[in-house]
Design a protein around this motif. Structure first.
Motif, PDB file in Angstrom:
ATOM      1  N   HIS A  47       0.600   8.651  15.730  1.00  0.00           N
ATOM      2  CA  HIS A  47       0.443   7.234  15.569  1.00  0.00           C
ATOM      3  C   HIS A  47       0.800   6.222  16.264  1.00  0.00           C
ATOM      4  O   HIS A  47       2.952   6.081  16.340  1.00  0.00           O
ATOM      5  N   THR A  81      -3.140  -2.679   5.707  1.00  0.00           N
ATOM      6  CA  THR A  81      -2.083  -1.608   6.513  1.00  0.00           C
ATOM      7  C   THR A  81      -1.697  -2.544   7.782  1.00  0.00           C
ATOM      8  O   THR A  81      -2.197  -3.494   8.512  1.00  0.00           O
ATOM      9  N   LYS A  82      -0.635  -1.554   8.568  1.00  0.00           N
ATOM     10  CA  LYS A  82      -0.537  -2.287   9.374  1.00  0.00           C
ATOM     11  C   LYS A  82      -0.826  -1.950  10.870  1.00  0.00           C
ATOM     12  O   LYS A  82      -1.095  -2.923  11.444  1.00  0.00           O
ATOM     13  N   GLY A  83      -2.283  -0.842  10.750  1.00  0.00           N
ATOM     14  CA  GLY A  83      -2.819  -0.595  11.761  1.00  0.00           C
ATOM     15  C   GLY A  83      -2.115  -0.432  12.615  1.00  0.00           C
ATOM     16  O   GLY A  83      -1.437   0.652  12.987  1.00  0.00           O
ATOM     17  N   HIS A  84      -3.201   1.638  13.490  1.00  0.00           N
ATOM     18  CA  HIS A  84      -2.498   1.656  14.635  1.00  0.00           C
ATOM     19  C   HIS A  84      -3.627   1.888  15.277  1.00  0.00           C
ATOM     20  O   HIS A  84      -4.783   3.174  15.105  1.00  0.00           O
ATOM     21  N   THR A  98      -5.758   6.270   1.140  1.00  0.00           N
ATOM     22  CA  THR A  98      -4.834   4.898   1.078  1.00  0.00           C
ATOM     23  C   THR A  98      -4.719   4.811  -0.033  1.00  0.00           C
ATOM     24  O   THR A  98      -5.803   3.915  -0.366  1.00  0.00           O
ATOM     25  N   VAL A 120       0.617   5.936   0.764  1.00  0.00           N
ATOM     26  CA  VAL A 120      -0.743   6.415   1.608  1.00  0.00           C
ATOM     27  C   VAL A 120       0.066   7.685   0.599  1.00  0.00           C
ATOM     28  O   VAL A 120       1.286   8.522   0.791  1.00  0.00           O
ATOM     29  N   TRP A 176      -7.656  13.676   9.793  1.00  0.00           N
ATOM     30  CA  TRP A 176      -7.497  12.913  11.378  1.00  0.00           C
ATOM     31  C   TRP A 176      -6.857  14.278  11.537  1.00  0.00           C
ATOM     32  O   TRP A 176      -5.925  15.137  10.946  1.00  0.00           O
ATOM     33  N   TYR A 185       0.825  -1.139  -0.223  1.00  0.00           N
ATOM     34  CA  TYR A 185      -0.126  -0.038  -0.132  1.00  0.00           C
ATOM     35  C   TYR A 185       0.878   0.984   0.134  1.00  0.00           C
ATOM     36  O   TYR A 185       2.116   1.122   0.516  1.00  0.00           O
ATOM     37  N   GLU A 245     -11.500  10.505  13.688  1.00  0.00           N
ATOM     38  CA  GLU A 245     -11.043   9.930  11.846  1.00  0.00           C
ATOM     39  C   GLU A 245     -11.868   9.676  10.688  1.00  0.00           C
ATOM     40  O   GLU A 245     -12.608   8.867  11.791  1.00  0.00           O
ATOM     41  N   PHE A 285      -8.898   5.439  -0.367  1.00  0.00           N
ATOM     42  CA  PHE A 285      -9.835   5.848   0.408  1.00  0.00           C
ATOM     43  C   PHE A 285      -9.112   7.117   0.991  1.00  0.00           C
ATOM     44  O   PHE A 285      -8.340   6.682   0.633  1.00  0.00           O
ATOM     45  N   HIS A 339      -4.494   5.718  17.513  1.00  0.00           N
ATOM     46  CA  HIS A 339      -3.953   7.675  17.225  1.00  0.00           C
ATOM     47  C   HIS A 339      -3.239   7.621  18.749  1.00  0.00           C
ATOM     48  O   HIS A 339      -2.968   6.835  19.452  1.00  0.00           O
ATOM     49  N   HIS A 341      -7.381   1.281  13.839  1.00  0.00           N
ATOM     50  CA  HIS A 341      -8.108   1.113  13.061  1.00  0.00           C
ATOM     51  C   HIS A 341      -6.843   0.519  11.749  1.00  0.00           C
ATOM     52  O   HIS A 341      -5.555   0.631  11.828  1.00  0.00           O
ATOM     53  N   TYR A 374     -12.779   8.475   7.351  1.00  0.00           N
ATOM     54  CA  TYR A 374     -12.155   7.574   6.078  1.00  0.00           C
ATOM     55  C   TYR A 374     -13.642   7.497   4.888  1.00  0.00           C
ATOM     56  O   TYR A 374     -15.176   7.099   5.381  1.00  0.00           O
ATOM     57  N   TYR A 404       1.803   3.081  16.792  1.00  0.00           N
ATOM     58  CA  TYR A 404       2.156   0.706  15.849  1.00  0.00           C
ATOM     59  C   TYR A 404       2.233   0.221  16.778  1.00  0.00           C
ATOM     60  O   TYR A 404       2.184  -0.551  16.694  1.00  0.00           O
TER      61      TYR A 404
HETATM   62  C1  6PG Z   1      -3.857   8.176   9.590  1.00  0.00           C
HETATM   63  C2  6PG Z   1      -4.712   7.582   9.158  1.00  0.00           C
HETATM   64  C3  6PG Z   1      -4.727   6.641   7.072  1.00  0.00           C
HETATM   65  C4  6PG Z   1      -3.644   5.943   8.005  1.00  0.00           C
HETATM   66  C5  6PG Z   1      -3.326   4.751   6.287  1.00  0.00           C
HETATM   67  C6  6PG Z   1      -1.668   3.996   6.531  1.00  0.00           C
HETATM   68  O1  6PG Z   1      -4.081   8.451  11.038  1.00  0.00           O
HETATM   69  O2  6PG Z   1      -2.809   8.742   9.416  1.00  0.00           O
HETATM   70  O3  6PG Z   1      -5.479   6.456   9.305  1.00  0.00           O
HETATM   71  O4  6PG Z   1      -3.692   7.222   6.685  1.00  0.00           O
HETATM   72  O5  6PG Z   1      -2.273   5.857   7.470  1.00  0.00           O
HETATM   73  O6  6PG Z   1      -4.059   4.028   6.053  1.00  0.00           O
HETATM   74  O7  6PG Z   1      -2.453   2.983   7.624  1.00  0.00           O
HETATM   75  P1  6PG Z   1      -1.263   2.941   9.035  1.00  0.00           P
HETATM   76  O8  6PG Z   1      -0.576   4.112   9.213  1.00  0.00           O
HETATM   77  O9  6PG Z   1      -1.875   1.978  10.354  1.00  0.00           O
HETATM   78  O10 6PG Z   1      -0.375   1.850   7.841  1.00  0.00           O
END
Ligand code: 6PG
Ligand code: NI
Length: 189
Positions: free
Chosen positions: A162, A89-92, A75, A56, A156, A54, A101, A152, A94, A140, A103, A164
């Motif tokens: 983030h 995505t990795k997911g996180h 993304t 961004v 935010w 992916y 946020e 999408f 905040h 997410h 989407y 992670y």
């Molecule tokens: C953010 C958003 C979004 C997200 C990307 C990639 O907070 O910035 O949720 O832009 O960063 O979709 O996902 P990861 O950050 O989890 O790799």
């Protein structure tokens, strides 16, 4: 009189979500960047480590960490599988946990996987036009469940940050897996 400076505003292509303009930063995540994210490490090893999973694109009109500002991003997740898991995505969370946020899906089919701090996981189906509100205190992650690029756009707070590490350490409590051809959340053992 000096003519007013011409400001080139960023521009979104509503067919793809692509952002154009000055000051757009792009981040790319490859197979090699996603070690430890998918459950099937062997399946991951069979894929080209340099292949893009992916990308961004982000527009940050204020400095990261600024209170009261907003960021915009898009993304793009390629279609693909790692074992029975979809490219995701990795997911996180905040870093500032209470930051939410939005989407909005532009193209493709996917899933937004959401986990609260009590580790309750759910998902929302993503299809063009679907609007997803991600509340604060909610991790997410998005997965491409279709055969084309999932894209999408997102908005935010500029002080969300983030986290992670929490996901890298414990993951989500459930994984979205292809179960008999259908995306389904499967609880982690
Ligand atoms: C953010 C958003 C979004 C997200 C990307 C990639 O907070 O910035 O949720 O832009 O960063 O979709 O996902 P990861 O950050 O989890 O790799
Ligand atoms: Ni986020």
């Amino acid at each position: 009189m000096t003519p007013p400076a011409i400001v080139l505003l960023p521009h979104v292509d509503f067919d793809t979500g692509t952002l154009r303009g000055s000051g757009i930063e792009t981040a790319v995540r490859t197979i090699a960047d996603l070690k430890g994210i998918f459950r099937d490490a062997r399946a991951l090893e069979t894929l080209d480590p340099k292949a893009v999973v992916y990308r961004v694109e982000a527009y940050a009109p204020v400095a990261e960490g600024t209170e009261g500002g907003l960021f915009w991003g898009a993304t793009f997740i390629e279609p693909g599988m790692v074992g029975d898991e979809y490219f995701m995505t990795k997911g996180h969370f905040h870093a500032r946990r209470n930051r939410g946020e939005y989407y909005v899906t532009v193209a493709g089919e996917g899933a937004l996987i959401l986990m609260d701090e009590a580790r309750q996981t759910r998902f929302e189906a993503m299809s063009p036009g679907s609007v997803h509100y991600i509340p604060g205190h909610t991790a997410h992650r998005t997965a491409n469940t279709g055969n084309a690029v999932l894209s999408f756009v997102a908005c935010w707070p500029s002080d969300a940050g983030h986290d992670y590490e929490t996901i890298a350490a414990r993951g989500f409590s459930a994984r979205l897996r292809n179960v008999a051809g259908v995306p389904a959340l499967v609880e982690e053992a």
